[in-house]
Design a protein around this motif. Structure first.
Motif, short mmCIF file in Angstrom:
data_model
loop_
_atom_site.label_atom_id
_atom_site.label_comp_id
_atom_site.label_asym_id
_atom_site.label_seq_id
_atom_site.Cartn_x
_atom_site.Cartn_y
_atom_site.Cartn_z
N GLY A 115 -37.55 -24.17 -66.62
CA GLY A 115 -36.64 -22.93 -66.38
C GLY A 115 -35.63 -22.22 -67.58
O GLY A 115 -35.84 -20.86 -67.33
N PHE A 116 -35.48 -23.55 -68.11
CA PHE A 116 -34.23 -22.42 -68.99
C PHE A 116 -35.04 -22.00 -70.08
O PHE A 116 -35.98 -22.34 -70.75
CB PHE A 116 -33.38 -24.14 -69.88
N LYS A 117 -33.76 -20.56 -70.64
CA LYS A 117 -34.35 -19.88 -71.53
C LYS A 117 -33.91 -20.32 -73.12
O LYS A 117 -32.90 -21.82 -73.15
CB LYS A 117 -33.85 -18.43 -71.21
N PRO A 118 -35.01 -20.11 -73.81
CA PRO A 118 -34.59 -20.97 -75.73
C PRO A 118 -33.35 -20.62 -75.98
O PRO A 118 -33.07 -21.16 -76.65
CB PRO A 118 -35.97 -20.22 -76.00
N SER A 119 -32.18 -19.80 -75.27
CA SER A 119 -31.64 -19.03 -75.99
C SER A 119 -31.00 -20.08 -75.93
O SER A 119 -29.17 -20.54 -76.48
CB SER A 119 -30.92 -18.08 -75.52
N GLU A 120 -30.35 -20.68 -74.74
CA GLU A 120 -29.52 -21.52 -73.78
C GLU A 120 -29.87 -23.43 -74.47
O GLU A 120 -29.09 -24.09 -74.56
CB GLU A 120 -30.09 -21.99 -71.88
N LEU A 121 -31.58 -23.28 -75.00
CA LEU A 121 -32.17 -24.66 -76.03
C LEU A 121 -31.35 -24.80 -76.85
O LEU A 121 -31.49 -25.80 -77.69
CB LEU A 121 -33.14 -24.59 -75.49
N GLN A 122 -30.95 -23.74 -77.23
CA GLN A 122 -30.32 -23.44 -79.59
C GLN A 122 -29.20 -23.51 -79.28
O GLN A 122 -29.08 -23.23 -80.76
CB GLN A 122 -31.01 -21.89 -79.98
N ARG A 177 -42.34 -11.84 -73.79
CA ARG A 177 -41.71 -11.05 -74.59
C ARG A 177 -40.12 -11.29 -74.62
O ARG A 177 -39.58 -10.76 -75.94
CB ARG A 177 -42.23 -9.51 -74.60
N ALA A 178 -39.91 -11.53 -73.85
CA ALA A 178 -38.77 -11.41 -73.67
C ALA A 178 -37.71 -12.91 -72.27
O ALA A 178 -38.49 -12.91 -71.75
CB ALA A 178 -37.69 -10.52 -72.40
N GLU A 179 -37.49 -13.21 -73.37
CA GLU A 179 -36.63 -14.36 -72.09
C GLU A 179 -35.93 -14.25 -70.87
O GLU A 179 -35.17 -13.63 -70.72
CB GLU A 179 -35.94 -15.48 -73.62
N ILE A 180 -36.57 -14.60 -69.90
CA ILE A 180 -35.38 -14.96 -68.58
C ILE A 180 -36.03 -16.35 -67.93
O ILE A 180 -37.01 -17.12 -68.38
CB ILE A 180 -36.63 -13.91 -67.52
N ASP A 181 -35.19 -16.66 -67.19
CA ASP A 181 -34.87 -17.70 -66.44
C ASP A 181 -36.17 -18.33 -65.71
O ASP A 181 -37.53 -16.66 -64.08
CB ASP A 181 -34.55 -17.94 -64.73
N ALA A 182 -36.79 -19.16 -65.91
CA ALA A 182 -38.18 -19.84 -65.14
C ALA A 182 -39.78 -18.95 -66.03
O ALA A 182 -40.61 -19.47 -65.46
CB ALA A 182 -38.20 -19.74 -63.59
N HIS A 183 -39.37 -17.28 -66.76
CA HIS A 183 -40.20 -18.00 -67.49
C HIS A 183 -41.14 -16.57 -66.59
O HIS A 183 -40.59 -15.44 -66.01
CB HIS A 183 -41.50 -18.57 -67.77
N ILE A 184 -42.64 -16.53 -67.11
CA ILE A 184 -42.97 -15.43 -65.49
C ILE A 184 -43.93 -16.89 -64.47
O ILE A 184 -43.09 -16.09 -63.57
CB ILE A 184 -44.33 -14.92 -66.65
N ALA A 185 -44.23 -17.54 -64.66
CA ALA A 185 -45.70 -18.11 -63.73
C ALA A 185 -44.59 -18.07 -62.69
O ALA A 185 -44.98 -19.05 -61.48
CB ALA A 185 -46.50 -18.79 -64.46
N ASP A 186 -43.55 -19.67 -62.86
CA ASP A 186 -42.97 -20.07 -62.51
C ASP A 186 -41.68 -19.55 -61.41
O ASP A 186 -42.09 -19.73 -60.12
CB ASP A 186 -41.77 -21.03 -63.48
N ARG A 187 -42.27 -18.09 -61.25
CA ARG A 187 -41.13 -17.38 -61.20
C ARG A 187 -42.14 -17.21 -59.89
O ARG A 187 -41.41 -17.04 -58.16
CB ARG A 187 -40.57 -16.19 -61.24
N PHE A 188 -43.46 -16.93 -59.61
CA PHE A 188 -44.55 -16.77 -58.89
C PHE A 188 -44.31 -17.77 -58.05
O PHE A 188 -44.22 -17.33 -56.73
CB PHE A 188 -45.36 -16.33 -59.33
#
Length: 469
Positions: A115-122, A177-188
């Motif tokens: 769920g977390f975006k890389p910018s949050e981890l960084q 290509r762009a960070e987003i909460d839950a990325h791609i697959a988990d949003r589905f």
């Protein structure tokens, strides 16, 4: 040997450890759970049985898996680090501070976060350029997808190195290509999960009925064609444009509750858990994992045979693992694990699969003597004219086997091979085969002499095997 560090050895971390180890990497694990070694061992047992079933080629020798008392010790000398600690942002951020104080600045530092975006981890890290997300799917040792999600601060070199490493261990790095909460697959998955909770809560369907709707219907289509290509076909000859025109208006109808969330309370948990227990509670988690892995192996192998979807990836990775035959007498032409889809109602290998094993052995020898794909494409090959197979002992799914091949005759257009299939654990003879082949022209479909280079290689090999007899 390449070295990977796994921080957090639960279900996901254990899957990463298994994938890396079985692809020949040394794996160093840190997990403060006193039961971590036992739990990871269970995941490793599943992986050792299942992953090699996907491959025809001999896999690398497994790398050692060791457990370490500190994160600093675990990451020592590691070129790839995978963090799989619980989904708490503050915890992950503190873990990264500890890791970066000890690890190689050039190592890939990846998170399994769903769920977390890389910018949050960084956010509080010393070297944000080193960190990205590599989000896998369970079981990591079988499912190839890893969502590779960088932030704007992630180094391009780190991104490319992560993708190269993941590809090398047989995974499919999907570059988000762009960070987003839950990325791609988990949003589905979240959308489907949320709607499923409503259907159960409202008494429309049980957990088992929802699972049946998925596995008997669209789940099968998605597994080999995805979402958009499935709907493109649904539009008929007019394709996606017609599908959109036909079904687009329903998007405004109140079919789903995707914008609402059912109240997550004890009543809902009891309802879902009770139905789930009734559905599959008579089987242990280990039994369910074995069933899941068997089904995934069979489905992935079917896709591999068709060269489609995840199967195409596995086929390409399989080819990359192939090594030239060693010029021994006898020659070891096949090393593999017996896959689950090769067994019959008696639980042992179907007799037709013995023929495939010995055919694979002869093809490996043909490649060795120069009668390879290029030779065949140029219009020449060897055809089997006669085989005599003897079955000496049962061969079971999951067993490691190897085939020893001797050249019994190599003269002119004639090639005769003797194969012995043996169990790797004790060398027991499982089956033997006497195979007679003729060299043919693929243009005339009649026998003819091999081209000089192949003929000389066959005759030289036959003489060597005769001398060693």
């Amino acid at each position: 040997m390449k070295r990977a560090a796994i921080i957090g050895g639960g279900v996901i971390g254990g899957g990463w450890a298994a994938r890396f180890s079985l692809m020949g990497w040394e794996v160093r694990v840190f997990d403060p759970d006193p039961e971590a070694e036992r739990k990871l061992g269970a995941v490793m047992d599943n992986a050792r049985r299942a992953l090699p079933m996907l491959y025809e080629a001999r896999m690398p020798e497994p790398g050692p898996v060791t457990f370490h008392g500190t994160m600093s010790d675990a990451v020592s000398g590691a070129g790839y680090i995978q963090e799989s600690v619980p989904e708490r942002l503050e915890l992950k951020q503190k873990v990264y501070q500890t890791l970066q104080a000890a690890c190689d600045p050039g190592a890939v530092l990846a998170s399994s976060t769903s769920g977390f975006k890389p910018s949050e981890l960084q956010a509080i890290s010393a070297r944000p350029e080193q960190i990205l997300v590599a989000h896998p799917f369970n079981p990591v040792y079988l499912l190839p997808l890893a969502e590779v999600v960088p932030s704007p601060k992630t180094s391009p070199e780190i991104i490319e190195r992560a993708k190269e490493i993941l590809t090398g261990i047989g995974m499919f790095p999907l570059h988000v290509r762009a960070e987003i909460d839950a990325h791609i697959a988990d949003r589905f998955l979240e959308a489907v999960w949320r709607e499923a909770l409503w259907l159960v809560k409202d008494g429309i369907a049980t957990t088992e009925e929802i699972d049946e709707a998925i596995r008997m219907g669209f789940g099968l289509r998605w597994g080999q064609m995805g979402l958009f290509e499935t709907y493109r076909i649904a539009g008929g000859e007019a394709g996606m444009r017609h599908f959109m025109a036909q079904f687009g208006p329903c998007l405004s109808w109140p079919w789903t509750k995707l914008m609402d969330v059912p109240e997550f309370n004890d009543d809902l948990v009891d309802l879902i858990a009770g139905q789930s227990d009734a559905q599959s509670g008579d089987r242990t988690i280990r039994e369910l994992e074995r069933e899941r892995d068997n089904n995934l192996v069979a489905m992935l192998r079917a896709l591999k045979g068709q060269g489609k979807a995840a199967g195409r990836l596995i086929a390409a990775h399989d080819d990359s693992l192939r090594q030239p035959l060693e010029d021994t007498v006898p020659m070891v032409t096949v090393r593999r694990i017996v896959p689950v889809d090769w067994t019959d109602v008696n639980g042992h290998m179907n007799e037709g699969r013995y023929g495939q094993v010995f055919s694979d052995a002869s093809e490996e020898l043909m490649t060795h003597i120069g009668a390879d794909k290029a030779y065949i494409a140029a219009g020449h090959s060897y055809f089997t004219a006669e085989t005599n197979i003897k079955y000496h002992a049962e061969t079971l799914a999951g067993e490691a086997i190897f085939v020893e091949t001797r050249v019994l005759l190599g003269q002119g257009r004639k090639l005769r091979l003797g194969h012995a299939m043996k169990r790797a654990s004790d060398g027991a003879l499982l089956a033997s085969c006497d195979q007679f082949l003729l060299h043919v022209s693929l243009e005339t479909r009649k026998s003819c002499d091999p081209l000089p280079k192949v003929r000389e290689a066959v005759e030289r090999l036959a003489q060597r095997h005769e001398d060693a007899a």
